[in-house]
Design a protein around this motif. Structure first.
Motif, short mmCIF file in Angstrom:
data_model
loop_
_atom_site.label_atom_id
_atom_site.label_comp_id
_atom_site.label_asym_id
_atom_site.label_seq_id
_atom_site.Cartn_x
_atom_site.Cartn_y
_atom_site.Cartn_z
N TYR A 1 4.92 -23.95 -5.58
CA TYR A 1 3.68 -23.88 -6.94
C TYR A 1 3.62 -24.82 -7.97
N LEU A 2 4.92 -25.12 -8.02
CA LEU A 2 4.78 -26.50 -8.72
C LEU A 2 3.98 -28.42 -8.32
N SER A 3 4.45 -28.05 -7.00
CA SER A 3 3.09 -29.10 -6.45
C SER A 3 1.68 -28.71 -6.42
N ILE A 4 1.88 -27.80 -6.07
CA ILE A 4 0.60 -27.04 -6.02
C ILE A 4 -0.46 -27.01 -7.62
N VAL B 1 -3.40 -29.37 -8.83
CA VAL B 1 -4.50 -29.39 -9.14
C VAL B 1 -5.10 -29.90 -11.17
N ALA B 2 -3.64 -30.06 -11.37
CA ALA B 2 -3.66 -31.13 -12.52
C ALA B 2 -4.20 -32.20 -12.01
N TYR C 1 3.41 -28.71 -16.12
CA TYR C 1 4.18 -29.20 -14.62
C TYR C 1 4.68 -30.33 -15.44
N GLY C 2 4.62 -30.75 -16.43
CA GLY C 2 5.62 -31.80 -17.80
C GLY C 2 7.36 -30.76 -17.61
#
Lengths: 89, 89
Positions: A3-6, A10-11, B53-54
Motif C-alpha cells: 500500500y505504501l509504494s502505491i 500516486v503522490a 508516505y513520509g
C-alpha cells in the motif's frame, strides 16, 4: 506492491502531473497576471536541482518526474516573463 | 556534507518554499482568475500523499517539506474555490 509504494506512486504521479492543467490554461489564455514570477522561478530552479540530484544518485524516476515538472514550469515561467516584459515595454 | 547532499538540500528548500510568493500574492490580491483549480487540487492531494508516505516510512524531512507545501497549496486552493463559487453565485 505494498500500500505504501502505491501511495508513493500516486503522490509522485499527482505532483508531477499537477502543472499540466496550469500550463495548458496559461498557454490557452496567454494570461499570467495572477501567477507569481517568484514561485515559477523557484519551482523551475528547484526541479532542475532535483533532476541533477537524481542524475547524481542514479535515480531515474526522480529524474523523470522532475524533468517533466521542470518542462511544465519552464513553459509557465516563459509566458509569465513575456507578460511582465510586455507590461514594462 | 557532499556537494550532492547540498544540491538535494537546495532542491528541497526551493520546491518547498516555491509556493510562499504565490500564496502571499493570491492572499494580497484575492485574484485567482489565472490559476488552475485542477493544478492546485492535484498539488494539494499530491503533497498530502507525500506527507502520508513520509509518515509511513518514518521520513521526517519528507513530512516537513510536504506539510509546508500542502498548507500553502491549501491556502491558494481555498481562495481559488471561493473565486469560482463567487463567479457562479
Amino acid at each position: 506492491m505494498t500500500y505504501l509504494s502505491i501511495l508513493g506512486f500516486v503522490a509522485a504521479a499527482l505532483t508531477t502531473a499537477a502543472f499540466i492543467p496550469q500550463a495548458v490554461k496559461t498557454i490557452r489564455t496567454g494570461s499570467a497576471e495572477d501567477l507569481s514570477l517568484a514561485t515559477f522561478s523557484m519551482l523551475l530552479a528547484g526541479t532542475l536541482c532535483w533532476f541533477a540530484y537524481g542524475y547524481g544518485i542514479g535515480d531515474v524516476p526522480l529524474m523523470a518526474a522532475n524533468g517533466i515538472t521542470a518542462s511544465l514550469a519552464a513553459v509557465i515561467f516563459a509566458i509569465k516573463v513575456q507578460a511582465v516584459l510586455r507590461k514594462q515595454g
